[in-house]
Enzyme design. Structure first.
Site, PDB file in Angstrom:
ATOM      1  CG  LEU A  37      -1.992  -1.140   1.200  1.00 59.71           C
ATOM      2  CD1 LEU A  37      -2.965  -0.992   2.362  1.00 59.71           C
ATOM      3  CD2 LEU A  37      -2.780  -1.241  -0.112  1.00 59.71           C
ATOM      4  CG  ASP A  61       8.328  -3.254   1.502  1.00 57.94           C
ATOM      5  OD1 ASP A  61       8.733  -3.739   0.427  1.00 57.94           O
ATOM      6  OD2 ASP A  61       8.635  -2.121   1.915  1.00 57.94           O
ATOM      7  CD  GLU A  86       7.772   2.760  -5.878  1.00 57.02           C
ATOM      8  OE1 GLU A  86       7.195   3.645  -6.549  1.00 57.02           O
ATOM      9  OE2 GLU A  86       7.523   2.537  -4.687  1.00 57.02           O
ATOM     10  CB  THR A 132       7.206  -2.475 -18.875  1.00 56.59           C
ATOM     11  OG1 THR A 132       7.034  -1.372 -19.752  1.00 56.59           O
ATOM     12  CG2 THR A 132       8.647  -2.424 -18.344  1.00 56.59           C
ATOM     13  CG  ASP A 133       6.070  -1.161 -24.047  1.00 61.45           C
ATOM     14  OD1 ASP A 133       6.297  -0.585 -22.969  1.00 61.45           O
ATOM     15  OD2 ASP A 133       5.320  -0.681 -24.930  1.00 61.45           O
ATOM     16  CD  GLU A 134       8.396   2.722 -20.035  1.00 62.64           C
ATOM     17  OE1 GLU A 134       9.428   3.159 -19.512  1.00 62.64           O
ATOM     18  OE2 GLU A 134       7.283   3.249 -19.898  1.00 62.64           O
ATOM     19  CG  ASN A 186       2.117   3.471 -22.303  1.00 62.08           C
ATOM     20  OD1 ASN A 186       3.097   2.989 -22.861  1.00 62.08           O
ATOM     21  ND2 ASN A 186       2.178   4.591 -21.615  1.00 62.08           N
ATOM     22  CG  LEU A 197      -1.021  11.244 -21.167  1.00 63.22           C
ATOM     23  CD1 LEU A 197      -0.309  12.586 -21.059  1.00 63.22           C
ATOM     24  CD2 LEU A 197      -0.788  10.658 -22.556  1.00 63.22           C
ATOM     25  CG  ASN A 256       2.567  11.307 -25.661  1.00 59.44           C
ATOM     26  OD1 ASN A 256       2.159  10.149 -25.684  1.00 59.44           O
ATOM     27  ND2 ASN A 256       3.728  11.630 -25.119  1.00 59.44           N
ATOM     28  CG  ASP A 287      10.795  16.070 -23.761  1.00 60.34           C
ATOM     29  OD1 ASP A 287       9.919  15.350 -23.241  1.00 60.34           O
ATOM     30  OD2 ASP A 287      11.215  15.909 -24.920  1.00 60.34           O
ATOM     31  N   PRO A 289      13.433  14.023 -19.014  1.00 59.98           N
ATOM     32  CG  PRO A 289      14.719  14.496 -17.131  1.00 59.98           C
ATOM     33  CD  PRO A 289      13.300  14.335 -17.587  1.00 59.98           C
TER      34      PRO A 289
HETATM   35  P1  NAD Z   1       0.815   0.718  -9.822  1.00 63.07           P
HETATM   36  O1  NAD Z   1       1.895   1.687  -9.485  1.00 63.07           O
HETATM   37  O2  NAD Z   1      -0.566   1.225 -10.071  1.00 63.07           O
HETATM   38  O3  NAD Z   1       0.685  -0.369  -8.674  1.00 63.07           O
HETATM   39  C1  NAD Z   1       1.805  -0.952  -8.051  1.00 63.07           C
HETATM   40  C2  NAD Z   1       1.329  -1.680  -6.812  1.00 63.07           C
HETATM   41  O4  NAD Z   1       2.469  -2.295  -6.198  1.00 63.07           O
HETATM   42  C3  NAD Z   1       0.700  -0.757  -5.758  1.00 63.07           C
HETATM   43  O5  NAD Z   1      -0.469  -1.347  -5.246  1.00 63.07           O
HETATM   44  C4  NAD Z   1       1.776  -0.633  -4.698  1.00 63.07           C
HETATM   45  O6  NAD Z   1       1.257  -0.429  -3.391  1.00 63.07           O
HETATM   46  C5  NAD Z   1       2.463  -2.005  -4.820  1.00 63.07           C
HETATM   47  N1  NAD Z   1       3.846  -1.946  -4.348  1.00 63.07           N
HETATM   48  C6  NAD Z   1       4.804  -1.049  -4.680  1.00 63.07           C
HETATM   49  N2  NAD Z   1       5.940  -1.310  -4.004  1.00 63.07           N
HETATM   50  C7  NAD Z   1       5.703  -2.400  -3.242  1.00 63.07           C
HETATM   51  C8  NAD Z   1       6.487  -3.160  -2.337  1.00 63.07           C
HETATM   52  N3  NAD Z   1       7.743  -2.814  -2.056  1.00 63.07           N
HETATM   53  N4  NAD Z   1       5.939  -4.249  -1.746  1.00 63.07           N
HETATM   54  C9  NAD Z   1       4.655  -4.600  -2.022  1.00 63.07           C
HETATM   55  N5  NAD Z   1       3.850  -3.897  -2.843  1.00 63.07           N
HETATM   56  C10 NAD Z   1       4.372  -2.823  -3.457  1.00 63.07           C
HETATM   57  O7  NAD Z   1       1.370  -0.102 -11.057  1.00 63.07           O
HETATM   58  P2  NAD Z   1       0.603  -0.692 -12.322  1.00 63.07           P
HETATM   59  O8  NAD Z   1       0.521   0.335 -13.369  1.00 63.07           O
HETATM   60  O9  NAD Z   1      -0.622  -1.405 -11.877  1.00 63.07           O
HETATM   61  O10 NAD Z   1       1.696  -1.758 -12.806  1.00 63.07           O
HETATM   62  C11 NAD Z   1       1.714  -3.085 -12.254  1.00 63.07           C
HETATM   63  C12 NAD Z   1       2.839  -3.867 -12.899  1.00 63.07           C
HETATM   64  O11 NAD Z   1       2.670  -3.895 -14.312  1.00 63.07           O
HETATM   65  C13 NAD Z   1       4.226  -3.260 -12.647  1.00 63.07           C
HETATM   66  O12 NAD Z   1       5.121  -4.318 -12.455  1.00 63.07           O
HETATM   67  C14 NAD Z   1       4.534  -2.509 -13.946  1.00 63.07           C
HETATM   68  O13 NAD Z   1       5.922  -2.467 -14.169  1.00 63.07           O
HETATM   69  C15 NAD Z   1       3.827  -3.391 -14.967  1.00 63.07           C
HETATM   70  N6  NAD Z   1       3.360  -2.694 -16.178  1.00 63.07           N
HETATM   71  C16 NAD Z   1       2.583  -1.569 -16.092  1.00 63.07           C
HETATM   72  C17 NAD Z   1       2.105  -0.980 -17.262  1.00 63.07           C
HETATM   73  C18 NAD Z   1       1.233   0.256 -17.224  1.00 63.07           C
HETATM   74  O14 NAD Z   1       0.946   0.815 -18.288  1.00 63.07           O
HETATM   75  N7  NAD Z   1       0.756   0.695 -16.090  1.00 63.07           N
HETATM   76  C19 NAD Z   1       2.428  -1.531 -18.501  1.00 63.07           C
HETATM   77  C20 NAD Z   1       3.244  -2.677 -18.547  1.00 63.07           C
HETATM   78  C21 NAD Z   1       3.690  -3.266 -17.379  1.00 63.07           C
HETATM   79  O1  DAU Z   2       4.972   1.272 -21.827  1.00 61.45           O
HETATM   80  C1  DAU Z   2       4.546   0.706 -20.625  1.00 61.45           C
HETATM   81  C2  DAU Z   2       4.760   1.692 -19.500  1.00 61.45           C
HETATM   82  O2  DAU Z   2       3.761   2.704 -19.662  1.00 61.45           O
HETATM   83  C3  DAU Z   2       4.650   1.054 -18.117  1.00 61.45           C
HETATM   84  O3  DAU Z   2       5.671   0.121 -17.960  1.00 61.45           O
HETATM   85  C4  DAU Z   2       4.737   2.125 -17.027  1.00 61.45           C
HETATM   86  O4  DAU Z   2       4.525   1.538 -15.751  1.00 61.45           O
HETATM   87  C5  DAU Z   2       3.659   3.149 -17.280  1.00 61.45           C
HETATM   88  O5  DAU Z   2       3.763   4.205 -16.342  1.00 61.45           O
HETATM   89  C6  DAU Z   2       3.753   3.718 -18.703  1.00 61.45           C
HETATM   90  O6  DAU Z   2       4.940   4.559 -18.857  1.00 61.45           O
HETATM   91  P1  DAU Z   2       4.913   5.934 -19.643  1.00 61.45           P
HETATM   92  O7  DAU Z   2       6.040   6.757 -19.192  1.00 61.45           O
HETATM   93  O8  DAU Z   2       4.769   5.711 -21.112  1.00 61.45           O
HETATM   94  O9  DAU Z   2       3.479   6.499 -19.108  1.00 61.45           O
HETATM   95  P2  DAU Z   2       3.012   7.958 -18.686  1.00 61.45           P
HETATM   96  O10 DAU Z   2       1.537   7.902 -18.534  1.00 61.45           O
HETATM   97  O11 DAU Z   2       3.808   8.512 -17.557  1.00 61.45           O
HETATM   98  O12 DAU Z   2       3.352   8.826 -19.980  1.00 61.45           O
HETATM   99  C7  DAU Z   2       2.795   8.524 -21.248  1.00 61.45           C
HETATM  100  C8  DAU Z   2       3.358   9.526 -22.251  1.00 61.45           C
HETATM  101  O13 DAU Z   2       2.825  10.830 -21.941  1.00 61.45           O
HETATM  102  C9  DAU Z   2       4.871   9.676 -22.186  1.00 61.45           C
HETATM  103  O14 DAU Z   2       5.375   9.915 -23.484  1.00 61.45           O
HETATM  104  C10 DAU Z   2       5.078  10.927 -21.317  1.00 61.45           C
HETATM  105  C11 DAU Z   2       3.847  11.769 -21.637  1.00 61.45           C
HETATM  106  N1  DAU Z   2       3.364  12.630 -20.523  1.00 61.45           N
HETATM  107  C12 DAU Z   2       3.120  12.040 -19.316  1.00 61.45           C
HETATM  108  C13 DAU Z   2       2.676  12.797 -18.245  1.00 61.45           C
HETATM  109  C14 DAU Z   2       2.413  12.151 -16.892  1.00 61.45           C
HETATM  110  C15 DAU Z   2       3.165  13.983 -20.724  1.00 61.45           C
HETATM  111  O15 DAU Z   2       3.362  14.507 -21.835  1.00 61.45           O
HETATM  112  N2  DAU Z   2       2.725  14.731 -19.652  1.00 61.45           N
HETATM  113  C16 DAU Z   2       2.503  14.206 -18.420  1.00 61.45           C
HETATM  114  O16 DAU Z   2       2.123  14.950 -17.492  1.00 61.45           O
END
Ligand code: NAD
Ligand code: DAU
Length: 350
Positions: A37, A61, A86, A132-134, A186, A197, A256, A287, A289
């Site tokens: 949490l 944790d 994270e 993730t694809d990143e 994403n 975003l 975007n 931007d 970094p």
């Molecule tokens: P999120 O940040 O919404 O949720 C992360 C969860 O992990 C939270 O509930 C947080 O409390 C928990 N957490 C964080 N640190 C912890 C710790 N030390 N111990 C136990 N719990 C902990 O993330 P999300 O967007 O739901 O992403 C979930 C997974 O999917 C991640 O591994 C992320 O890398 C991956 N992922 C996310 C996306 C995306 O677009 N959001 C895309 C591809 C992969």
């Molecule tokens: O590609 C998968 C990833 O997508 C996941 O692994 C990550 O957990 C998830 O956070 C996401 O990463 P991004 O960095 O792509 O997502 P974000 O929503 O932060 O940003 C999407 C795009 O929008 C990116 O090019 C940055 C831009 N952006 C984002 C924010 C928060 C802005 O221009 N302004 C903003 O305020």
């Protein structure tokens, strides 16, 4: 005997959709949701299933090795779906060490506890790592990430996820631990913390706040509706092949700035505002970094091998998502109060 499945990070965005799906669909499983949490974890996300008798929440944790070992000894999980991490690139730029700790060491602590629990007895066991694809880095204008694209991460977040993928594979090779890894693009949908975003901009449009687009907005992402990611995770968990990686994506690339304009238009219509009103909130700011130019996923392997494909078009998914935030304003208000505000101020002070 019910199969015991540990889902980590189940109170977060994607995790809550996965927990809901598994608890509701599989009465023969007991789902344990382990979550620390952090700011991103919210038990409100799981209110509808929290009293189901095949569900248990464990606050903890993944960095706490003694606690993890104790929990594994007590519950003897058959399988793990590991989402806890994270997850926000911008936070990884200001706090890289936290990302290394949770995403790399936390994953290793889970791998180690699972190894120590089952030793060589791996029948019907699985460590499923959500990534993730990143990890593949940044594409130029053309090309797609396939499962054999070399890893080339650019942010502390993606480097930590890449490292965790390598450790999962290493435990599979060294200790014969069965594993699968999926690398997804994403996600968007309900219950996403409003610092990413789409939910950030929906919330800002609702509150007539500026829409901070990084750089010139010409960065490209592939977007997938979170419910479709949860469907893919369900399929891979049940039918994925040991040691395989599957890329998951929406076949849905957006710059975007085009995505933000579409969001503005849909919201203007839903809020009965004159079309064009919300676009005026767009502000181009400094931007990110090391901002990756383009991500695009080739999701043909999971399509061919497991029959998965997205169930909604982007316009439908985005419309459903906006409707979700409009009908869950209390959720949005609760998550945008307190700690989140401090973070918001420090991120957008310039
Ligand atoms: P999120 O940040 O919404 O949720 C992360 C969860 O992990 C939270 O509930 C947080 O409390 C928990 N957490 C964080 N640190 C912890 C710790 N030390 N111990 C136990 N719990 C902990 O993330 P999300 O967007 O739901 O992403 C979930 C997974 O999917 C991640 O591994 C992320 O890398 C991956 N992922 C996310 C996306 C995306 O677009 N959001 C895309 C591809 C992969
Ligand atoms: O590609 C998968 C990833 O997508 C996941 O692994 C990550 O957990 C998830 O956070 C996401 O990463 P991004 O960095 O792509 O997502 P974000 O929503 O932060 O940003 C999407 C795009 O929008 C990116 O090019 C940055 C831009 N952006 C984002 C924010 C928060 C802005 O221009 N302004 C903003 O305020």
């Amino acid at each position: 005997m019910k199969k015991k499945i540990l889902i980590t990070g189940g109170a977060g965005f994607i995790g809550s959709h996965v927990v809901r799906r598994f608890v509701s669909k599989y009465q023969n499983y007991h789902i344990y949701n382990l979550d620390a949490l952090t700011y991103a974890g919210n038990l409100e996300n799981l209110k509808d299933i929290e009293s189901e008798n095949n569900y248990t929440f464990l606050k903890g944790d993944i960095n706490d090795e003694a606690l993890i070992n104790e929990i594994f000894k007590k519950y003897k999980f058959d399988s793990i779906i590991h989402l806890a991490a994270e997850s926000h690139v911008d936070r990884s730029i200001s706090e890289p060490l936290l990302f290394a700790k949770t995403n790399i060491l936390g994953t290793m602590i889970l791998l180690n506890a699972f190894k120590n629990l089952w030793k060589d007895n791996w029948r019907d066991k699985l460590f499923y790592h959500i990534s993730t694809d990143e990890v593949y880095g940044s594409l130029k204008e053309t090309g797609l990430f396939t499962e054999s694209t070399p890893y080339d991460p650019n942010s502390p977040y993606s480097a930590s996820k890449a490292s965790s993928d390598h450790f999962v594979r290493a435990y599979g090779e060294t200790y014969k631990m069965p594993f699968v890894i999926t690398n997804c693009s994403n996600n968007y949908g309900g219950f996403q913390f409003p610092e990413k975003l789409i939910p950030l901009f929906i919330n800002n449009i609702l509150n007539n706040k500026s829409l901070p687009v990084y750089g010139d907005g010409n960065y490209t992402r592939d977007w997938l509706y979170v419910v479709d990611h949860a469907r893919a995770i369900d399929l891979v968990f049940h039918n994925g092949v040991n040691k395989e990686t599957y890329n998951i994506g929406g076949f849905n690339e957006w710059k975007n700035i085009d995505l933000v304009r579409l969001m503005c238009r849909q919201l203007d219509i839903k809020l009965s505002r004159i079309v064009g009103t919300s676009e005026k909130l767009i502000t181009f700011i400094k931007d990110r970094p090391g901002h990756d130019l383009r991500y695009a996923i080739d999701a043909n392997k999971i399509h061919k091998d497991l029959g998965w494909e997205p169930s909604v078009t982007f316009e439908e998914g985005l419309s459903k998502t906006i409707d979700w935030y409009l009908s869950n304003k209390t959720w949005l208000e609760n998550t945008t109060s307190g700690k989140y505000k401090d973070y918001y101020t420090s991120q957008y002070k310039s």
